[in-house]
Design an enzyme around this catalytic site. Structure first.
Site, PDB file in Angstrom:
ATOM      1  N   CYS A  77       0.864  -1.173   0.000  1.00 44.59           N
ATOM      2  CA  CYS A  77       0.000   0.000   0.000  1.00 44.59           C
ATOM      3  C   CYS A  77       0.901   1.223   0.000  1.00 44.59           C
ATOM      4  O   CYS A  77       1.850   1.298   0.798  1.00 44.59           O
ATOM      5  CB  CYS A  77      -0.921   0.026   1.220  1.00 44.59           C
ATOM      6  N   CYS A  88     -15.969  17.513   3.827  1.00 48.86           N
ATOM      7  CA  CYS A  88     -15.284  16.379   3.208  1.00 48.86           C
ATOM      8  C   CYS A  88     -16.199  15.650   2.237  1.00 48.86           C
ATOM      9  O   CYS A  88     -15.874  14.557   1.777  1.00 48.86           O
ATOM     10  CB  CYS A  88     -14.753  15.415   4.272  1.00 48.86           C
TER      11      CYS A  88
END
Length: 414
Positions: free
Chosen positions: A157, A370
């Site tokens: 990742c 957001c």
């Protein structure tokens, strides 16, 4: 590739919020396809069909768009963590700015919304100070698959900061352990906090042979397994105590950029009362309270409230009200010049909280969002209540994903 009746060929037309691209089926319905790009001809499998639209899984790109690039991560397209690795970063920024404008036009009904240039993240990769994993049935760390709750075990990742990237690959868990989520956060001086979240009260067996703090989070609360239950986080030269259960922006550099932006645009003076609604651990209050005569923080999370009180302890003009915004704001006794910062969760402002905020008649509102869709919904209500939308400034806190952070500045008219 042999065509199956279950597969449909689609020409994709435009980007949409959520990371998908939209095309049209033969019957005219919109179809949303993740991991695909406008201008591409793709083969898809329909996974959800409604009267007016459908969702689909990308099976094959028959004709690629010229802007498509090779994703960096081997899990891209399966793991649900990233959405835009097939786009170069400058194009990701263009897409996000366009999606934000489209949401404000369509949902809020604002013609030519005053959306400025998006502020790019200094780091396109390895920017996250916090990362959360799930465990698969073998106890391996992973993320939830795109569009499902199935956990995909991962081998790499590229989003966590380097200290976290080094540590997560060394963690080893037993299969069928009563742990729902595993969290890692890195703070100042590369201190690391590990959180083990469980719905059961039973403490897991725990051993670690490298230095970090560890906490077990359950309905019983927070229990320290090693070290401390908080980390020092540094933003623009100031240290914040952030507990294991407290929210903090995952992109530290961009959190600092947002603070600096608010310092520049908000008109504060000794006669102003600053409302910091959904104040968290005090990120905005800490930098802005000394510019106002009075600062009032409102927060529901118990751990964040403890952190807020600790982080702003030396400031005599700061007050903290513990509770939900929709409960606190209607009973708040404040008058005169008011400036408000609201930083709600993804669901946006509670309707009762918004109505109570409007009743207080702040001259300026800075709305930190957001989620463009809930932002647009709330901006529509605020404009109808007598506010002028002066500017919207997007900040890219989440490269490689569709998530869009923004700060909208509103001025009361009349």
């Amino acid at each position: 590739m042999a065509f199956s009746p279950a597969l449909v060929e689609v020409e994709l037309l435009r980007h949409t919020f959520g990371g998908s691209s939209m095309g049209r089926l033969a019957d005219g319905r919109a179809v949303f396809v993740p991991y695909a790009l406008p201008g591409e001809r793709v083969l898809v499998e329909l996974t959800e069909e409604k009267r007016g639209f459908a969702r689909a899984r990308l099976v094959e790109v028959l004709q690629a768009a010229p802007q498509r690039i090779q994703p960096r991560c081997r899990h891209f397209g399966v793991c649900g963590g990233c959405h835009y690795q097939h786009l170069a970063y400058p194009l990701q920024l263009q897409v996000k700015g366009g999606v934000l404008r489209e949401q404000l036009e369509r949902i809020a009904g604002i013609s030519q919304p005053p959306v400025g240039e998006i502020r790019p993240s200094p780091l396109e990769w390895n920017y996250r100070n916090t990362v959360q994993f799930h465990l698969d049935e073998q106890g391996r760390l992973g993320y939830e698959e795109s569009g499902s709750n199935r956990v995909v075990a991962i081998q790499e990742c590229f989003l966590p900061q380097a200290p976290l990237d080094e540590i997560w690959q060394q963690l080893d868990f037993e299969s069928r352990l009563s742990i729902e989520r595993v969290g890692l956060r890195v703070g100042a001086d590369e201190e690391v906090l590990l959180t083990l979240e469980s719905s059961l009260l039973e403490l897991p067996s725990f051993e670690v042979d490298f230095p970090l703090s560890a906490v077990h989070l359950s309905p019983a609360g927070s229990i320290v397994l090693a070290g401390e239950d908080w980390l020092p986080m540094e933003v623009n030269g100031r240290i914040f105590r952030v507990s294991a259960g407290s929210f903090f922006q995952v992109n530290t550099a961009q959190a600092g950029a947002m603070v600096q932006f608010l310092q520049e645009v908000l008109p504060l003076d000794s006669r102003t009362t600053l409302l910091d609604v959904y104040c968290g651990v005090g990120l905005f209050s800490a930098f802005l309270a000394d510019q106002a005569g009075r600062c009032i923080g409102i927060e529901q999370s118990p751990t964040a409230c403890e952190d807020y009180a600790f982080n702003l302890d030396e400031m005599e003009n700061v007050e903290l009200y513990v509770g939900a915004a929709e409960d606190i704001l209607p009973a708040l006794q404040v008058s005169g010049k008011i400036t408000a910062i609201v930083d709600p969760p993804r669901a946006g402002l509670d309707r009762h909280a918004l109505d109570a905020l409007v009743a207080l008649q702040p001259r300026w509102i800075a709305y930190v969002s957001c989620d463009p869709a809930t932002l647009a919904r709330d901006l529509k209500r605020l404009v109808a209540a007598g506010y002028s939308l002066e500017r919207v400034t997007p900040f890219d806190l989440f490269p490689q994903t569709y998530h869009i952070e923004s700060i909208s500045l509103l001025r009361r008219v009349g």
